[in-house]
Design a protein around this motif. Structure first.
Motif, PDB file in Angstrom:
ATOM      1  N   PRO A  23       0.793  -1.236   0.000  1.00 27.32           N
ATOM      2  CA  PRO A  23       0.000   0.000   0.000  1.00 27.32           C
ATOM      3  C   PRO A  23       0.821   1.281   0.000  1.00 27.32           C
ATOM      4  N   LEU A  24       1.990   1.271   0.650  1.00 26.39           N
ATOM      5  CA  LEU A  24       2.827   2.472   0.628  1.00 26.39           C
ATOM      6  C   LEU A  24       3.335   2.741  -0.782  1.00 26.39           C
ATOM      7  N   LEU A  25       3.663   1.683  -1.515  1.00 24.21           N
ATOM      8  CA  LEU A  25       4.085   1.867  -2.901  1.00 24.21           C
ATOM      9  C   LEU A  25       2.961   2.477  -3.724  1.00 24.21           C
ATOM     10  N   VAL A  26       1.759   1.947  -3.601  1.00 26.86           N
ATOM     11  CA  VAL A  26       0.623   2.478  -4.356  1.00 26.86           C
ATOM     12  C   VAL A  26       0.427   3.952  -4.039  1.00 26.86           C
ATOM     13  N   TYR A  27       0.526   4.302  -2.767  1.00 23.15           N
ATOM     14  CA  TYR A  27       0.389   5.709  -2.379  1.00 23.15           C
ATOM     15  C   TYR A  27       1.449   6.574  -3.053  1.00 23.15           C
ATOM     16  N   LEU A  28       2.705   6.128  -3.008  1.00 26.23           N
ATOM     17  CA  LEU A  28       3.785   6.931  -3.574  1.00 26.23           C
ATOM     18  C   LEU A  28       3.656   7.107  -5.085  1.00 26.23           C
ATOM     19  N   LEU A  29       3.026   6.156  -5.751  1.00 28.71           N
ATOM     20  CA  LEU A  29       2.821   6.256  -7.196  1.00 28.71           C
ATOM     21  C   LEU A  29       1.599   7.086  -7.567  1.00 28.71           C
ATOM     22  N   SER A  30       0.794   7.412  -6.587  1.00 28.54           N
ATOM     23  CA  SER A  30      -0.472   8.094  -6.859  1.00 28.54           C
ATOM     24  C   SER A  30      -0.331   9.609  -6.842  1.00 28.54           C
ATOM     25  N   GLY A  31      -1.378  10.272  -7.308  1.00 27.09           N
ATOM     26  CA  GLY A  31      -1.414  11.728  -7.287  1.00 27.09           C
ATOM     27  C   GLY A  31      -1.412  12.287  -5.882  1.00 27.09           C
ATOM     28  N   ALA A  32      -1.865  11.509  -4.916  1.00 27.93           N
ATOM     29  CA  ALA A  32      -1.903  11.983  -3.531  1.00 27.93           C
ATOM     30  C   ALA A  32      -0.516  12.262  -2.981  1.00 27.93           C
ATOM     31  N   ALA A  33       0.516  11.640  -3.561  1.00 26.71           N
ATOM     32  CA  ALA A  33       1.888  11.808  -3.072  1.00 26.71           C
ATOM     33  C   ALA A  33       2.700  12.754  -3.957  1.00 26.71           C
ATOM     34  N   ALA A  34       2.031  13.623  -4.693  1.00 28.04           N
ATOM     35  CA  ALA A  34       2.736  14.515  -5.625  1.00 28.04           C
ATOM     36  C   ALA A  34       3.757  15.403  -4.933  1.00 28.04           C
ATOM     37  N   GLY A  35       3.551  15.722  -3.659  1.00 29.24           N
ATOM     38  CA  GLY A  35       4.463  16.595  -2.947  1.00 29.24           C
ATOM     39  C   GLY A  35       5.518  15.869  -2.135  1.00 29.24           C
ATOM     40  N   VAL A  36       5.574  14.544  -2.263  1.00 27.97           N
ATOM     41  CA  VAL A  36       6.526  13.748  -1.473  1.00 27.97           C
ATOM     42  C   VAL A  36       7.684  13.339  -2.365  1.00 27.97           C
ATOM     43  N   THR A  37       8.875  13.800  -2.067  1.00 30.75           N
ATOM     44  CA  THR A  37      10.041  13.421  -2.872  1.00 30.75           C
ATOM     45  C   THR A  37      11.310  13.536  -2.045  1.00 30.75           C
ATOM     46  N   GLY A  38      12.318  12.759  -2.417  1.00 28.99           N
ATOM     47  CA  GLY A  38      13.593  12.787  -1.739  1.00 28.99           C
ATOM     48  C   GLY A  38      13.591  12.123  -0.379  1.00 28.99           C
ATOM     49  N   GLN A  39      12.609  11.261  -0.128  1.00 23.99           N
ATOM     50  CA  GLN A  39      12.443  10.669   1.193  1.00 23.99           C
ATOM     51  C   GLN A  39      12.765   9.176   1.212  1.00 23.99           C
ATOM     52  N   ALA A  40      13.139   8.693   2.401  1.00 26.38           N
ATOM     53  CA  ALA A  40      13.253   7.255   2.650  1.00 26.38           C
ATOM     54  C   ALA A  40      12.147   6.892   3.625  1.00 26.38           C
ATOM     55  N   LEU A  41      11.176   6.144   3.140  1.00 24.78           N
ATOM     56  CA  LEU A  41       9.986   5.821   3.913  1.00 24.78           C
ATOM     57  C   LEU A  41       9.915   4.319   4.135  1.00 24.78           C
ATOM     58  N   GLY A  42       9.743   3.916   5.381  1.00 25.09           N
ATOM     59  CA  GLY A  42       9.699   2.502   5.702  1.00 25.09           C
ATOM     60  C   GLY A  42       8.292   2.034   6.018  1.00 25.09           C
ATOM     61  N   ILE A  43       8.063   0.739   5.810  1.00 28.87           N
ATOM     62  CA  ILE A  43       6.788   0.149   6.178  1.00 28.87           C
ATOM     63  C   ILE A  43       6.998  -1.337   6.446  1.00 28.87           C
ATOM     64  N   GLY A  44       6.277  -1.819   7.434  1.00 27.52           N
ATOM     65  CA  GLY A  44       6.325  -3.229   7.773  1.00 27.52           C
ATOM     66  C   GLY A  44       5.300  -3.510   8.852  1.00 27.52           C
ATOM     67  N   GLY A  45       4.547  -4.581   8.689  1.00 24.94           N
ATOM     68  CA  GLY A  45       3.538  -4.909   9.687  1.00 24.94           C
ATOM     69  C   GLY A  45       2.566  -3.765   9.879  1.00 24.94           C
ATOM     70  N   ASP A  46       2.454  -3.265  11.113  1.00 22.74           N
ATOM     71  CA  ASP A  46       1.502  -2.200  11.436  1.00 22.74           C
ATOM     72  C   ASP A  46       2.135  -0.814  11.424  1.00 22.74           C
ATOM     73  N   ARG A  47       3.381  -0.708  11.007  1.00 22.38           N
ATOM     74  CA  ARG A  47       4.145   0.523  11.215  1.00 22.38           C
ATOM     75  C   ARG A  47       4.647   1.138   9.910  1.00 22.38           C
ATOM     76  N   ILE A  48       4.507   2.475   9.796  1.00 22.87           N
ATOM     77  CA  ILE A  48       5.134   3.260   8.729  1.00 22.87           C
ATOM     78  C   ILE A  48       6.155   4.182   9.383  1.00 22.87           C
ATOM     79  N   THR A  49       7.306   4.321   8.763  1.00 17.92           N
ATOM     80  CA  THR A  49       8.374   5.136   9.340  1.00 17.92           C
ATOM     81  C   THR A  49       8.911   6.126   8.316  1.00 17.92           C
ATOM     82  N   VAL A  50       9.404   7.241   8.816  1.00 21.54           N
ATOM     83  CA  VAL A  50      10.141   8.214   8.016  1.00 21.54           C
ATOM     84  C   VAL A  50      11.571   8.209   8.528  1.00 21.54           C
ATOM     85  N   TRP A  51      12.520   7.822   7.668  1.00 18.78           N
ATOM     86  CA  TRP A  51      13.930   7.790   8.045  1.00 18.78           C
ATOM     87  C   TRP A  51      14.538   9.185   7.904  1.00 18.78           C
ATOM     88  N   THR A  52      15.376   9.553   8.853  1.00 24.96           N
ATOM     89  CA  THR A  52      16.034  10.844   8.774  1.00 24.96           C
ATOM     90  C   THR A  52      17.145  10.812   7.732  1.00 24.96           C
TER      91      THR A  52
END
Length: 300
Positions: free
Chosen positions: A227-256
């Motif tokens: 689901p995180l991949l689908v989100y990143l490919l969608s128009g909803a994520a148009a403003g998200v770039t240059g990020q390392a985003l994690g996901i696993g199980g019940d958790r989503i993370t933003v890496w510094t």
């Protein structure tokens, strides 16, 4: 969320890649399924078609420029355009450094790091040819963010991919392209090589649910990641770039991003002796952990 989009997913015959391909197809995208195993790629294409989606296979090893060009060409030939490239293809050759051969190192870097580079370059060229816009999602790993014993090659490749993400995001912004790294944690065959997770991988492959202690610690199935991949490919994520985003199980993370944790200045510069004087009190308290922070109970 992805109706009318055309997406290439490398290494999508099994595991995370298969979950990615199926998820983006279910969201409405046409998919180029890539793998070195023709039978595995054909199965995924058939699964997508059976669910009412569109997909074509490209059987080739990722790394060479010729493969990257063929993937983009297949998207254009069969579906008319390219909207996103997902660089998932990879393999492992795990050994401690004293036992790791040149071939072990080179093969992992060729597939993961060079493969990400050639596929990203080919996709960006096509995006510009189409007039701009597009998505790159480069698949990273916790092994590139923290120590991963016995994976010098894999850790180096995955750390390089996250570094590549930031630079490509800066370069591609003027063309309306977003570039992000996805850092998945899932119980797949690749994770089964880690003794602490081998039993859980076997249980999931047998159809059992992921234990709640693992899900809460951020470890789940390949389907949990998609689901995180689908989100990143969608128009909803148009403003998200240059990020390392994690996901696993019940958790989503933003890496510094790497940043300076502490600094000390000395007029005229430093000697080894003067560094030794200030290091224990002014710098040592800011040293960073380098091993994974997975709770012990998650591995039992």
């Amino acid at each position: 969320m992805l109706a009318g989009r055309v997406v290439v997913v490398t290494g999508s015959g099994r595991g995370l890649g298969r979950a990615y391909a199926r998820a983006v197809a279910a969201a409405g995208a046409a998919v180029v399924v890539n793998d070195v195993d023709a039978d595995a790629a054909a199965v995924v294409v058939a699964e997508i078609a059976a669910a009412g989606g569109r997909a074509v296979p490209v059987v080739a090893p990722v790394g060479p420029t010729a493969t990257a060009d063929a993937l983009v060409a297949a998207a254009v030939e069969h579906f008319g355009r390219l909207d996103a490239m997902v660089t998932n293809a990879g393999l492992l050759r795990d050994r401690t450094i004293g036992k790791m051969s040149d071939e072990d190192f080179d093969l992992v870097l060729e597939t993961h790091l060079r493969g990400t580079f050639t596929c990203a370059r080919a996709a960006l060229a096509r995006f510009r040819e189409q007039g701009g816009g597009g998505r790159l999602v480069l698949i990273g790993s916790p092994a590139g963010q923290r120590a991963s014993f016995g994976q010098t090659n894999y850790s180096a490749a995955k750390a390089g991919i996250v570094g590549m993400t930031r630079t490509l995001a800066a370069e591609a912004a003027r063309h309306g392209v977003t570039v992000n790294a996805l850092v998945p944690v899932a119980l797949t065959r690749m994770v089964a090589t880690i003794p602490a997770f081998a039993e859980a991988v076997a249980a999931v492959e047998a159809g059992e649910p992921v234990p709640s202690r693992l899900r809460e610690a951020g470890v789940g199935t390949a389907e949990d990641v998609a689901p995180l991949l689908v989100y990143l490919l969608s128009g909803a994520a148009a403003g998200v770039t240059g990020q390392a985003l994690g996901i696993g199980g019940d958790r989503i993370t933003v890496w510094t991003h790497p940043t300076v944790a502490a600094e000390v200045s000395r007029e005229g510069g430093w000697t080894a002796e003067s560094i030794a004087e200030v290091f224990p009190e002014q710098l040592a308290p800011h040293l960073q952990p380098y091993t994974p922070d997975v709770p012990a109970e998650a591995t039992r």
